[in-house]
Design a protein around this motif. Structure first.
Motif, PDB file in Angstrom:
ATOM      1  N   GLU A 164       0.728  -1.272   0.109  1.00 29.36           N
ATOM      2  CA  GLU A 164      -0.202  -0.018  -0.029  1.00 29.36           C
ATOM      3  C   GLU A 164       0.809   1.300  -0.062  1.00 29.36           C
ATOM      4  N   ALA A 165       2.102   1.231   0.859  1.00 29.21           N
ATOM      5  CA  ALA A 165       2.890   2.473   0.687  1.00 29.21           C
ATOM      6  C   ALA A 165       3.599   2.794  -0.530  1.00 29.21           C
ATOM      7  N   ALA A 166       3.757   1.736  -1.224  1.00 28.27           N
ATOM      8  CA  ALA A 166       4.439   1.782  -2.546  1.00 28.27           C
ATOM      9  C   ALA A 166       3.648   2.363  -3.384  1.00 28.27           C
ATOM     10  N   PHE A 167       2.073   2.115  -3.508  1.00 24.30           N
ATOM     11  CA  PHE A 167       1.143   2.814  -4.353  1.00 24.30           C
ATOM     12  C   PHE A 167       0.782   4.203  -3.890  1.00 24.30           C
ATOM     13  N   ALA A 168       1.149   4.644  -2.501  1.00 20.97           N
ATOM     14  CA  ALA A 168       0.862   5.830  -2.165  1.00 20.97           C
ATOM     15  C   ALA A 168       1.940   6.821  -2.682  1.00 20.97           C
ATOM     16  N   GLU A 169       3.052   6.658  -3.067  1.00 20.75           N
ATOM     17  CA  GLU A 169       3.826   7.673  -3.863  1.00 20.75           C
ATOM     18  C   GLU A 169       3.278   8.116  -5.003  1.00 20.75           C
ATOM     19  N   THR A 170       4.034   8.952  -5.727  1.00 19.59           N
ATOM     20  CA  THR A 170       3.671   9.699  -6.997  1.00 19.59           C
ATOM     21  C   THR A 170       3.961   8.560  -8.172  1.00 19.59           C
ATOM     22  N   ASN A 171       4.973   8.094  -8.059  1.00 23.41           N
ATOM     23  CA  ASN A 171       4.974   7.246  -9.539  1.00 23.41           C
ATOM     24  C   ASN A 171       4.615   5.717  -8.962  1.00 23.41           C
ATOM     25  N   LYS A 172       3.250   5.335  -9.328  1.00 25.04           N
ATOM     26  CA  LYS A 172       2.654   4.154  -8.968  1.00 25.04           C
ATOM     27  C   LYS A 172       3.175   3.137  -9.878  1.00 25.04           C
ATOM     28  N   PRO A 173       3.279   1.975  -9.154  1.00 25.13           N
ATOM     29  CA  PRO A 173       3.827   0.686 -10.232  1.00 25.13           C
ATOM     30  C   PRO A 173       2.851   0.539 -11.057  1.00 25.13           C
ATOM     31  N   GLN A 174       3.210   0.104 -12.259  1.00 29.81           N
ATOM     32  CA  GLN A 174       2.329  -0.410 -13.365  1.00 29.81           C
ATOM     33  C   GLN A 174       2.516  -1.713 -13.648  1.00 29.81           C
ATOM     34  N   THR A 175       3.737  -2.424 -13.170  1.00 25.21           N
ATOM     35  CA  THR A 175       3.900  -3.616 -13.427  1.00 25.21           C
ATOM     36  C   THR A 175       4.609  -4.240 -12.199  1.00 25.21           C
ATOM     37  N   VAL A 176       3.812  -5.227 -11.710  1.00 27.21           N
ATOM     38  CA  VAL A 176       4.283  -5.966 -10.674  1.00 27.21           C
ATOM     39  C   VAL A 176       4.354  -7.640 -10.363  1.00 27.21           C
ATOM     40  N   LEU A 177       5.204  -7.857  -9.888  1.00 24.59           N
ATOM     41  CA  LEU A 177       5.650  -9.499  -9.584  1.00 24.59           C
ATOM     42  C   LEU A 177       5.339 -10.001  -8.500  1.00 24.59           C
ATOM     43  N   ASP A 178       4.770 -10.867  -8.163  1.00 22.33           N
ATOM     44  CA  ASP A 178       4.609 -11.600  -6.488  1.00 22.33           C
ATOM     45  C   ASP A 178       5.106 -12.573  -6.574  1.00 22.33           C
ATOM     46  N   VAL A 179       6.147 -12.886  -5.926  1.00 23.40           N
ATOM     47  CA  VAL A 179       7.060 -14.094  -5.950  1.00 23.40           C
ATOM     48  C   VAL A 179       6.540 -15.002  -4.799  1.00 23.40           C
ATOM     49  N   GLY A 180       6.058 -16.156  -4.813  1.00 25.38           N
ATOM     50  CA  GLY A 180       5.642 -16.919  -3.759  1.00 25.38           C
ATOM     51  C   GLY A 180       4.170 -16.483  -3.135  1.00 25.38           C
ATOM     52  N   THR A 181       3.257 -16.506  -4.354  1.00 26.50           N
ATOM     53  CA  THR A 181       2.001 -15.832  -4.164  1.00 26.50           C
ATOM     54  C   THR A 181       1.032 -16.588  -3.065  1.00 26.50           C
ATOM     55  N   GLY A 182       1.166 -17.614  -2.927  1.00 28.20           N
ATOM     56  CA  GLY A 182       0.287 -18.260  -1.884  1.00 28.20           C
ATOM     57  C   GLY A 182      -1.067 -18.209  -2.361  1.00 28.20           C
ATOM     58  N   THR A 183      -1.891 -17.507  -1.727  1.00 32.03           N
ATOM     59  CA  THR A 183      -3.340 -17.396  -1.788  1.00 32.03           C
ATOM     60  C   THR A 183      -3.535 -16.341  -3.124  1.00 32.03           C
ATOM     61  N   GLY A 184      -2.640 -15.395  -3.402  1.00 30.78           N
ATOM     62  CA  GLY A 184      -2.496 -14.321  -4.306  1.00 30.78           C
ATOM     63  C   GLY A 184      -2.739 -12.939  -3.665  1.00 30.78           C
ATOM     64  N   ILE A 185      -3.003 -13.118  -2.488  1.00 31.07           N
ATOM     65  CA  ILE A 185      -3.455 -11.984  -1.677  1.00 31.07           C
ATOM     66  C   ILE A 185      -2.697 -10.792  -2.022  1.00 31.07           C
ATOM     67  N   LEU A 186      -1.232 -10.731  -2.174  1.00 24.93           N
ATOM     68  CA  LEU A 186      -0.375  -9.324  -2.265  1.00 24.93           C
ATOM     69  C   LEU A 186      -0.654  -8.946  -3.547  1.00 24.93           C
ATOM     70  N   ALA A 187      -0.705 -10.043  -4.815  1.00 20.98           N
ATOM     71  CA  ALA A 187      -0.909  -9.736  -6.166  1.00 20.98           C
ATOM     72  C   ALA A 187      -2.387  -9.152  -6.353  1.00 20.98           C
ATOM     73  N   MET A 188      -3.291  -9.697  -5.658  1.00 18.47           N
ATOM     74  CA  MET A 188      -4.642  -8.976  -5.575  1.00 18.47           C
ATOM     75  C   MET A 188      -4.586  -7.425  -5.277  1.00 18.47           C
ATOM     76  N   ALA A 189      -4.076  -7.361  -4.016  1.00 25.58           N
ATOM     77  CA  ALA A 189      -3.927  -6.023  -3.201  1.00 25.58           C
ATOM     78  C   ALA A 189      -3.140  -5.058  -4.415  1.00 25.58           C
ATOM     79  N   ALA A 190      -2.209  -5.521  -4.992  1.00 26.47           N
ATOM     80  CA  ALA A 190      -1.504  -4.524  -5.885  1.00 26.47           C
ATOM     81  C   ALA A 190      -2.486  -4.268  -7.303  1.00 26.47           C
ATOM     82  N   ALA A 191      -3.157  -4.965  -7.506  1.00 23.72           N
ATOM     83  CA  ALA A 191      -4.203  -4.868  -8.700  1.00 23.72           C
ATOM     84  C   ALA A 191      -5.114  -3.895  -8.315  1.00 23.72           C
ATOM     85  N   PHE A 192      -5.775  -4.114  -7.024  1.00 24.71           N
ATOM     86  CA  PHE A 192      -6.718  -3.255  -6.506  1.00 24.71           C
ATOM     87  C   PHE A 192      -6.314  -1.987  -6.227  1.00 24.71           C
ATOM     88  N   LEU A 193      -5.118  -1.799  -5.775  1.00 25.52           N
ATOM     89  CA  LEU A 193      -4.354  -0.416  -5.817  1.00 25.52           C
ATOM     90  C   LEU A 193      -4.052   0.448  -7.051  1.00 25.52           C
TER      91      LEU A 193
END
Length: 285
Positions: free
Chosen positions: A141-170
């Protein structure tokens, strides 16, 4: 069957129980800000001819893991679906300023600008209740609060996918989630579809080497030894000015080692929150 273990052994105990029983496993929820020394892991064994054998397997595993006599209790559940009983204790919970995690079977009305992620953990790690997952979510969430918001994200060891989905929702339009556990890949894909994020999140069981990047944000909530092993690759696939979130790290020696390893690669430390025995890192290139 409920087992009391040190917090550092909670995840591996839950994984062992899930694999042995083939059912849901409950980990006692740790409230944000608390500093517990132990967690309770509960699994459900079928009352059949294998009950005593499985019980001994679990006790032997715990003693070998911790080096101490297991603190375990047993209770028979009458006329209940033991495979679903654990779900009673998994309720919607606010994890960060904007992100709330809720199980797929619970109803919940979100507030204004609140992000709701629906999770069915299955056999994969990552419900948002564990401190390492919460820390990782807060840094994403902090990474997306900055001016240059990430456009491409890689989640390594995603498990349930929770971090990847958070990045997409953000706001990330292109998210890749990978895991070498086939059960996790299936679970993550189902959760991505449940949250209607198929357009933004792709889930794969392919090796990390097959994703050269560059990525604006790389996230890895795995063990510190694996993070150390993967450090050169994680650094290489970061885009110029990219960010790296690392979690699954015990505060103390592990955290100091991770900070030194990634700092040596030229990454700058931006944040390093601690919750209980766990610490996470946000680096930038």
């Amino acid at each position: 069957m409920s087992i009391r273990v040190a917090d550092e052994f909670s995840d591996i105990t839950a994984s062992f129980l899930a694999e042995l029983t083939g059912g849901g496993v409950e980990q006692s929820m740790i409230q944000p800000g608390a500093e517990p020394s132990a967690s309770t892991v509960t699994g459900y064994l079928e009352n059949d001819a294998e009950l005593e054998v499985n019980r001994k397997k679990i006790l032997h595993f715990i003693q070998h893991l911790t080096g101490e006599k297991p603190q375990a209790s047993f209770a028979e559940i009458i006329e209940e679906d033991w495979g679903k009983n654990w779900k009673k204790h998994f309720k919607p919970v606010r994890i960060t300023n904007r992100i709330t995690i809720k199980p797929t079977w619970e109803s919940y009305r979100p507030g204004e600008e609140e992000i709701i992620i629906e999770i069915d953990p299955g056999l994969a790690f990552g419900t948002g209740l564990h401190a390492s997952t919460r820390l990782a979510l807060s840094l994403v969430e902090a990474a997306f609060a900055e001016t240059n918001k990430p456009q491409t994200v890689l989640d390594v060891g995603t498990g349930t996918g929770i971090l990847a989905m958070a990045a997409a929702f953000l706001g990330a339009p292109r998210v890749t989630a990978i895991d070498n556990d086939p059960d996790a890949v299936v679970c993550a894909r189902e959760n991505v579809s449940q949250n209607r994020l198929d357009h933004a999140v792709g889930v794969s069981g392919a090796d990390l080497e097959e994703f050269p990047g560059p990525f604006d944000l790389v996230v890895a909530n795995i063990t510190s030894d694996v993070l150390t092993l993967l450090a050169p690759i994680l650094h290489r696939i970061m885009a110029p000015g990219g960010k790296l979130v690392l979690a699954g790290i015990l505060a103390g020696e592990q955290a100091q080692s991770i900070r030194q390893t990634f700092g040596t690669l030229g990454l700058r430390l931006k944040q390093s929150p601690i919750e209980g025995e766990w610490q996470a890192f946000l680096f930038s290139s």
